[in-house]
Design a protein around this motif. Structure first.
Motif, PDB file in Angstrom:
ATOM      1  N   ALA A   1       6.165  -7.736   0.159  1.00  0.00           N
ATOM      2  CA  ALA A   1       7.220  -7.215  -0.714  1.00  0.00           C
ATOM      3  C   ALA A   1       7.516  -5.758  -0.377  1.00  0.00           C
ATOM      4  O   ALA A   1       8.680  -5.339  -0.310  1.00  0.00           O
ATOM      5  N   GLY A   2       6.460  -4.980  -0.145  1.00  0.00           N
ATOM      6  CA  GLY A   2       6.643  -3.578   0.219  1.00  0.00           C
ATOM      7  C   GLY A   2       7.374  -3.421   1.533  1.00  0.00           C
ATOM      8  O   GLY A   2       8.208  -2.517   1.693  1.00  0.00           O
TER       9      GLY A   2
ATOM     10  N   LEU B   1       5.286  -6.287  -6.397  1.00  0.00           N
ATOM     11  CA  LEU B   1       4.421  -5.138  -6.094  1.00  0.00           C
ATOM     12  C   LEU B   1       3.232  -5.067  -7.039  1.00  0.00           C
ATOM     13  O   LEU B   1       2.260  -4.346  -6.775  1.00  0.00           O
ATOM     14  N   ASP B   2       3.292  -5.814  -8.159  1.00  0.00           N
ATOM     15  CA  ASP B   2       2.171  -5.859  -9.112  1.00  0.00           C
ATOM     16  C   ASP B   2       1.302  -7.092  -8.913  1.00  0.00           C
ATOM     17  O   ASP B   2       0.370  -7.328  -9.692  1.00  0.00           O
TER      18      ASP B   2
ATOM     19  N   PRO C   1       8.944   3.936 -10.010  1.00  0.00           N
ATOM     20  CA  PRO C   1       7.617   3.953 -10.652  1.00  0.00           C
ATOM     21  C   PRO C   1       6.625   3.005  -9.990  1.00  0.00           C
ATOM     22  O   PRO C   1       5.437   3.335  -9.870  1.00  0.00           O
ATOM     23  N   LYS C   2       7.100   1.846  -9.531  1.00  0.00           N
ATOM     24  CA  LYS C   2       6.202   0.862  -8.896  1.00  0.00           C
ATOM     25  C   LYS C   2       5.642   1.400  -7.582  1.00  0.00           C
ATOM     26  O   LYS C   2       4.434   1.299  -7.312  1.00  0.00           O
ATOM     27  N   LEU C   3       6.522   1.961  -6.749  1.00  0.00           N
ATOM     28  CA  LEU C   3       6.066   2.479  -5.457  1.00  0.00           C
ATOM     29  C   LEU C   3       5.176   3.715  -5.642  1.00  0.00           C
ATOM     30  O   LEU C   3       4.188   3.891  -4.924  1.00  0.00           O
ATOM     31  N   ALA C   4       5.533   4.567  -6.599  1.00  0.00           N
ATOM     32  CA  ALA C   4       4.726   5.763  -6.850  1.00  0.00           C
ATOM     33  C   ALA C   4       3.326   5.390  -7.302  1.00  0.00           C
ATOM     34  O   ALA C   4       2.335   6.025  -6.910  1.00  0.00           O
TER      35      ALA C   4
END
Length: 645
Positions: free
Chosen positions: A41-42, A30-31, A65-68
């Motif tokens: 990936a999402g 996600l990064d 935290p990654k999705l937010a």
């Protein structure tokens, strides 16, 4: 990853993918700098979130935290990944604990109520602007500006109000954005194209950054749709997880709308609104704001209604007990700024003025709203709850009744009602038994919780009784002998020690007004010493981190034992006081060591305590003191000679 995206549609394959080592790789992707990799990936993670069994693994792997971050960052070409991130988080927030984690990341769940519901929204286009919480902005120019900027662009002409707090600025920004979207009919356009379109409207949610989310929820409270209002109020309750969120709702103007909705015809709306207000009332900084907005009247009306459901009554008492806290009321006596005869904080006075400017009425005195509490119908209802409700409600009712004794020092109204029967019901609870009480068939944890709640209720009732004993009229009316026996029984019970302080204080006060001819088995002061003072002092020696507190407790305990109070040494031994006393002679100050040695010497006079003193490690500690010839070595030697070593 695109292949996995397709395969993860199958539920069985979703479980296999989540249990493999690929889950951390998907989350780290996600990064990635490549937007296509992020989208794939999402997509996989969004499908994995459809299976509830995968949630714990995904959360532990750090997905929230990654999705937010993806939802809060507006980047070019990010529409797909934002949609997938939102869908994944919407699945996770179905769990109340994961919902808290999402909100802590700065996202607020907002119900999708349908664009048609917003048609009832009527912004005040031709009135002078106010702050979201209702505070009116001073007009710095008499006439309109040449191009209407003073009315349209509030930020260009706020004059002395330009220095605003950050929370208030955010509330203005959020309200402006959401009201603009509502006025042009674009507030839920994106929702029509979301994958949730097949879900019934009353179950659909979206996630918004907290500034927009808070403003959207407050805006929904102004609509005419009952279902929408109920869902928004429930979302406010769910989102009020910390001081920051509760303050944000206050600044956004949620409180005035919620208080207004307490009089709504719909039971569902009132229940949701009470829930939201109960969560907001956790913040002590909002007590005066809630009271200034007129919350007491509708809550008292709810209290009077005998048909009020149990859950609604509990939340109503929660709010009332927090606002009408007797200890905080006593502190408020020292505040400056009298408002209509009542003293309160400056913030409360400002809130009253803001409310008055918003409605065009004169500020309502808080004392006037509190007068409703003195109605005999209200007090009778409170005492009825005190007699028939569980411990957690009894504690709140006792606290509210104590508050009433503060605002009416004469106590005439409360004395006229049979308050003694309510206090008696609290003191005779099933959980308040002697130490020999039979707890078989009951789980220990369950019993401990029951004792905890009973202790809090008994402490609040004892505090109320102590306050009522200041009235000579009440003293003549009460059966002091009966209540003395009840409180003596409680003093010997298993309720937590910290809840016995007011029981002891009340007992001493009752004893002072009791007839001297009453034949007690033991003096009251002795029982208070054995069952409250000695256990409290031992607890301070054992748990306190302050050497000064430990020293004072040891000196006081030594004084009690030296005076020869009957059974005092047995009380120390039974409260497992020997181990902390031995620790004190190793680590305490000179004065504390002297007191501890004296106590242990008195205990050693009873041979039954020898094994416990030796097991606590007293012998090596005493030998060390004697051999090093420290101060008090002679006391240590005397104690050693008493022990069988």
């Amino acid at each position: 990853m695109c292949t996995l995206w397709n395969l993860s549609v199958d539920e069985e394959l979703r479980v296999k993918i989540a249990n493999s080592d690929i889950l951390p790789f998907l989350i780290n992707s996600l990064d990635d700098d490549d937007i296509k990799v992020k989208e794939a990936a999402g997509g996989v993670l969004s499908n994995l979130a459809l299976s509830h069994c995968n949630h714990s693994m995904m959360v532990e792997a750090g997905i929230i935290p990654k999705l937010a971050k993806l939802l809060k960052t507006d980047m070019e070409g990010s529409k797909v990944i934002r949609k997938e991130a939102r869908n994944a988080l919407l699945e996770l927030i179905k769990d109340q604990y994961y919902r808290i984690l999402v909100i802590e990341e700065g996202l607020v769940p907002v119900p999708m109520v349908g664009a048609a519901s917003y048609k009832s929204f009527k912004p005040g286009l031709y009135s002078w602007p106010t702050m979201p919480d209702g505070t009116e902005i001073e007009q710095t120019s008499k006439g309109p500006s040449k191009f209407g900027a003073s009315e349209l662009l509030l930020g260009l002409n706020v004059g002395e109000n330009a220095e605003l707090e950050e929370a208030r600025k955010n509330a203005i920004v959020g309200r402006t954005q959401q009201q603009f979207l509502a006025r042009i009919g674009a507030i839920e356009l994106d929702g029509k194209r979301e994958s949730q379109s097949d879900i019934p409207t009353d179950n659909r949610f979206t996630l918004l950054p907290w500034i927009d989310g808070v403003a959207r929820l407050v805006l929904i409270l102004e609509l005419n749709d009952e279902v929408a209002i109920s869902r928004a109020a429930e979302s406010i309750a769910d989102s009020s997880i910390n001081e920051h969120m509760r303050t944000s709702f206050k600044e956004a103007g949620a409180i005035k709308h919620l208080v207004r909705l307490l009089d709504h015809n719909s039971f569902a709306v009132r229940s949701a609104v009470i829930h939201a207000l109960e969560r907001l009332s956790v913040s002590s900084s909002l007590y005066h704001v809630l009271e200034a907005e007129g919350i007491l009247h509708p809550l008292v009306c709810t209290l009077k209604c005998s048909e009020t459901s149990g859950s609604l009554m509990e939340k109503t008492l929660d709010i009332l007990a927090r606002i009408l806290d007797p200890s905080k009321e006593m502190k408020s006596k020292f505040y400056n700024g009298p408002v209509n005869g009542s003293k309160m904080g400056i913030d409360a006075a400002r809130s009253l003025d803001a409310s008055a400017r918003l409605t065009g009425d004169k500020p309502v005195s808080i004392m006037d709203s509190r007068k409703e509490l003195l109605d005999s119908t209200v007090i009778t209802r409170l005492i009825e709850i005190l007699k028939t409700s569980p411990s957690n409600l009894q504690r709140k009712v006792a606290s509210i009744l104590e508050f009433i004794t503060i605002i009416e020092p004469s106590m005439e109204t409360i004395i006229k009602v049979d308050v003694s029967s309510g206090l008696e019901a609290v003191f005779q609870q099933k959980a308040v038994k002697d130490k020999e009480a039979d707890v078989e068939g009951q789980e220990l944890d369950e019993y401990a919780l029951e004792l905890e709640e009973a202790g809090l209720a008994v402490s609040a009732a004892s505090r109320l009784l102590t306050k009522l004993l200041d009235s000579e009229q009440f003293c003549q009316k009460i059966d002091s002998t009966h209540f003395t026996k009840l409180l003596r029984k409680i003093l010997k019970s298993d309720i937590p020690l910290r809840n016995k302080d007011w029981v002891a204080a009340c007992l001493v006060k009752l004893c002072s007004i009791s007839s001297p001819n009453v034949d007690f088995e033991n003096p009251i002061n002795m029982e208070v010493t054995l069952y409250e003072t000695i256990p409290r002092l031992i607890e301070q020696i054992k748990l306190s981190l302050s050497p000064e507190t430990q020293e004072s407790a040891a000196v006081e305990l030594n004084r009690i034992i030296s005076e020869g109070v009957v059974d005092s040494t047995r009380a120390v031994a039974s409260e497992v006081g020997i181990f902390p006393l031995v620790n004190l002679i190793e680590q305490g100050s000179d004065r504390a060591v002297e007191a501890a040695l004296s106590i242990l010497y008195n205990l050693s006079m009873d041979s039954e305590n020898h094994s416990a003193i030796i097991a606590a490690g007293a012998v090596p500690a005493l030998r060390k003191i004697v051999l090093s010839q420290r101060s008090h070595w002679s006391r240590a030697l005397r104690l050693l000679r008493n022990l069988p070593v």
